[in-house]
Scaffold this motif. Structure first.
Motif, mmCIF file in Angstrom:
data_model
loop_
_atom_site.group_PDB
_atom_site.id
_atom_site.type_symbol
_atom_site.label_atom_id
_atom_site.label_comp_id
_atom_site.label_asym_id
_atom_site.label_seq_id
_atom_site.Cartn_x
_atom_site.Cartn_y
_atom_site.Cartn_z
ATOM 1 N N ASN A 254 -71.234 67.030 -12.337
ATOM 2 C CA ASN A 254 -72.399 67.691 -11.748
ATOM 3 C C ASN A 254 -73.522 67.907 -12.762
ATOM 4 N N GLY A 255 -73.160 68.333 -13.949
ATOM 5 C CA GLY A 255 -74.167 68.475 -14.992
ATOM 6 C C GLY A 255 -74.898 69.801 -15.000
ATOM 7 N N SER A 256 -74.266 70.864 -14.509
ATOM 8 C CA SER A 256 -74.961 72.156 -14.574
ATOM 9 C C SER A 256 -75.148 72.598 -16.020
ATOM 10 N N ASN A 257 -74.225 72.241 -16.892
ATOM 11 C CA ASN A 257 -74.423 72.569 -18.313
ATOM 12 C C ASN A 257 -75.505 71.700 -18.944
ATOM 13 N N MET B 266 -65.114 64.157 -19.051
ATOM 14 C CA MET B 266 -63.690 64.246 -18.744
ATOM 15 C C MET B 266 -62.907 63.035 -19.262
ATOM 16 N N ILE C 32 -67.330 72.478 -24.394
ATOM 17 C CA ILE C 32 -67.172 73.737 -23.662
ATOM 18 C C ILE C 32 -66.014 73.579 -22.699
ATOM 19 N N HIS C 33 -65.189 74.616 -22.649
ATOM 20 C CA HIS C 33 -63.966 74.528 -21.841
ATOM 21 C C HIS C 33 -63.802 75.817 -21.024
ATOM 22 N N PRO C 34 -63.430 75.672 -19.735
ATOM 23 C CA PRO C 34 -63.395 76.852 -18.859
ATOM 24 C C PRO C 34 -62.097 77.651 -18.909
ATOM 25 N N HIS D 71 -69.096 79.286 -14.458
ATOM 26 C CA HIS D 71 -70.300 78.469 -14.657
ATOM 27 C C HIS D 71 -71.487 79.324 -15.103
ATOM 28 N N GLU E 287 -71.002 80.020 -18.712
ATOM 29 C CA GLU E 287 -71.223 78.798 -19.506
ATOM 30 C C GLU E 287 -72.710 78.513 -19.688
HETATM 31 C C1 GAR Z 1 -67.534 72.928 -16.897
HETATM 32 O O1 GAR Z 1 -66.994 74.057 -16.268
HETATM 33 C C2 GAR Z 1 -66.804 72.655 -18.194
HETATM 34 O O2 GAR Z 1 -66.364 73.817 -18.826
HETATM 35 C C3 GAR Z 1 -65.648 71.823 -17.713
HETATM 36 O O3 GAR Z 1 -66.193 70.984 -16.749
HETATM 37 C C4 GAR Z 1 -67.249 71.670 -16.077
HETATM 38 C C5 GAR Z 1 -68.442 70.769 -15.971
HETATM 39 O O4 GAR Z 1 -69.414 71.328 -15.131
HETATM 40 N N1 GAR Z 1 -65.060 71.090 -18.794
HETATM 41 C C6 GAR Z 1 -63.749 70.837 -18.888
HETATM 42 O O5 GAR Z 1 -62.926 71.168 -18.063
HETATM 43 C C7 GAR Z 1 -63.347 70.080 -20.141
HETATM 44 N N2 GAR Z 1 -61.917 70.032 -20.285
HETATM 45 P P1 GAR Z 1 -70.890 70.742 -15.096
HETATM 46 O O6 GAR Z 1 -70.790 69.232 -14.920
HETATM 47 O O7 GAR Z 1 -71.537 71.360 -13.919
HETATM 48 O O8 GAR Z 1 -71.576 71.096 -16.385
#
Ligand code: GAR
Length: 202
Positions: free
Chosen positions: A11-14, A90, A108-110, A171, A174
């Motif tokens: 999705n790429g919210s980060n 991933m 970053i890891h949740p 999220h 993060e």
């Molecule tokens: C985030 O929550 C990140 O912490 C997680 O994937 C999501 C990506 O969200 N990362 C992992 O699980 C890594 N092992 P995003 O695409 O909306 O940024």
């Protein structure tokens, strides 16, 4: 400014939070490249809108991880990238990238590492019934979510919480934390000594 590359698969919210922080002048960095292994990911669209050059590749077209990572490394070198920022990328990363970028690649890891490494960290935490989870930002080493920890933030799991509600809370945390940590790095406030991280708060 710090020259960063963001790696993402979804999705790429980060990615968006980082791009917005750059745009707002809160982050002294430029996003030189988006590296994405999923041509249809929403993050590709976000990069286009933010004017960030994408490098999109399909892993199955390459003989091995090392081969596509060598191609990524070449792009990073061309763009003089100082810092790799993994944001929901991933895929396993090998020594081809880890070695040249050790101390210059963050993830970053949740969850509150070392709890719940790997995929589906939020689901793992909910299934075990933990009451407190969170977010970790760490340097990347050769292991699965094992590198030196830079910052952590806690998120409570309330009685009524669902996977969706916890994901939303995580999220939100993060999106505040990641741009802040990158800014610390941009300002030279993050020091890696042996395997431990010190933050110099000004
Ligand atoms: C985030 O929550 C990140 O912490 C997680 O994937 C999501 C990506 O969200 N990362 C992992 O699980 C890594 N092992 P995003 O695409 O909306 O940024």
């Amino acid at each position: 400014p710090l020259r960063i590359a963001v790696f993402a698969s979804g999705n790429g919210s980060n990615f968006q939070a980082l791009a917005d922080a750059v745009q707002a002048g809160e982050l002294d960095a430029t996003i030189e490249l988006l590296v994405c292994d999923k041509p249809k990911a929403k993050v590709v669209e976000r990069a286009k809108l933010a004017g960030v050059e994408p490098f999109i590749f399909e892993p199955k077209r390459y003989a091995s991880r090392e081969v596509y990572e060598a191609e990524i490394l070449q792009r990073l070198t061309e763009k003089k990238v100082d810092l790799i920022v993994l944001a929901g990328y991933m895929r396993i990363i090998t020594d081809t990238l880890v070695t040249p970028y050790y101390g210059r690649m963050i993830n970053i890891h949740p969850s509150l590492l070392p709890a719940f490494p790997g995929v589906n960290a939020i689901r793992q935490a909910m299934e075990l019934g933990v009451k407190l989870t969170g977010v970790t930002v760490h340097f990347v080493d050769g292991g699965m979510d094992t590198g030196p920890i830079i910052a952590q933030r806690a998120v409570e799991i309330e009685e009524e919480a669902t996977e969706a509600s916890v994901t939303e809370s995580i999220h939100a945390v993060e999106m505040k934390l990641y741009p802040q940590v990158v800014q610390w790095i941009a300002k030279g406030q993050v020091q890696l000594v042996e395997r431990k991280v010190q933050i110099i708060h000004s």
